[in-house]
Structure formats: structure tokens, C-alpha cells
Scaffold this active site. Structure first.
Site, PDB file in Angstrom:
ATOM      1  N   VAL A 198       0.847  -1.182   0.000  1.00 20.82           N
ATOM      2  CA  VAL A 198       0.000   0.000   0.000  1.00 20.82           C
ATOM      3  C   VAL A 198       0.885   1.235   0.000  1.00 20.82           C
ATOM      4  CG1 VAL A 198      -1.761   1.265   1.293  1.00 20.82           C
ATOM      5  CG2 VAL A 198      -1.798  -1.230   1.281  1.00 20.82           C
ATOM      6  N   CYS A 199       0.590   2.167  -0.896  1.00 22.01           N
ATOM      7  CA  CYS A 199       1.334   3.429  -0.914  1.00 22.01           C
ATOM      8  C   CYS A 199       0.374   4.557  -1.265  1.00 22.01           C
ATOM      9  CB  CYS A 199       2.533   3.365  -1.847  1.00 22.01           C
ATOM     10  SG  CYS A 199       2.144   3.371  -3.591  1.00 22.01           S
ATOM     11  N   ASN A 200       0.914   5.726  -1.491  1.00 23.84           N
ATOM     12  CA  ASN A 200       0.083   6.895  -1.781  1.00 23.84           C
ATOM     13  C   ASN A 200      -0.845   6.668  -2.966  1.00 23.84           C
ATOM     14  OD1 ASN A 200       0.104   9.017  -0.044  1.00 23.84           O
ATOM     15  ND2 ASN A 200       1.677  10.172  -1.095  1.00 23.84           N
TER      16      ASN A 200
END
Length: 104
Positions: A7-9
Site C-alpha cells: 500500500v502506498c500513496n
């Protein structure tokens, strides 16, 4: 099959890392799939994962993400050095350890 959710931006910076992790898993004969999404898409997708790794750029959200998934699976921020070097081996090994399935 073990499923590792990154999960990232926006889900883009982890996309390349996922490809590399999947290549390493295939090379080692592991039944593992890594995939990436933006943090905003977490609610509808985390149930497909066995572990969540959080991109270091949003590592400050790790505790919040643990709450959002009701502590139903391991959640940990990716080591920033491993992320920066795209060290897929080390990140894959850590994800498997969090699931109780060490690489070695």
C-alpha cells in the site's frame, strides 16, 4: 497462494517493487503474489491479502491501517532502505516472516 499487499500513496511507487518481488518468488519456486494499491482503495481489497506492507512514504499511517483492517492481518511499514534500493529479496523475506512462513 500467499498474497502480499503493498500500500502506498497512489499505488505506483510500489508497482515496480511488486513486479520484482513476484519475479523473485517465481525464481525461488514460492507460491506468492505481491500486488499494490493506493491507500485510498484499502477498504474493498485488504481481505484478499495475507499481509500488508506499507510504503515508507506513508509509514506514519501503519497504525491507522491496522485499525482499518481490524487487526485481522499483519501490517508493517517497509524498511525505507530496502524500499529505496528495491531490495525485493529482503522485503519478500520480511513479508513471509510476518505471515509465519520464512523464506529460508
Amino acid at each position: 497462494m500467499k498474497s502480499i499487499l503493498l500500500v502506498c500513496n497512489e499505488g505506483m511507487s510500489t508497482g515496480f517493487l511488486c513486479n520484482k518481488m513476484n519475479a523473485v518468488a517465481k525464481e525461488k519456486g514460492l507460491d506468492v503474489r505481491a500486488w499494490a494499491i493506493p491507500e485510498s482503495a484499502l477498504e474493498g481489497r485488504y481481505q484478499e491479502a495475507d499481509v500488508i506492507l506499507v510504503g515508507p512514504q506513508i509509514g506514519y499511517l501503519t497504525a491507522s491501517i491496522q485499525q482499518r483492517v481490524n487487526h485481522s492481518l499483519p501490517v508493517e511499514a517497509i524498511n525505507p532502505v530496502h524500499f529505496g534500493r528495491i531490495n525485493a529479496d529482503a522485503i519478500l523475506e520480511r513479508a513471509l516472516a510476518l505471515m509465519g512462513a520464512p523464506l529460508r
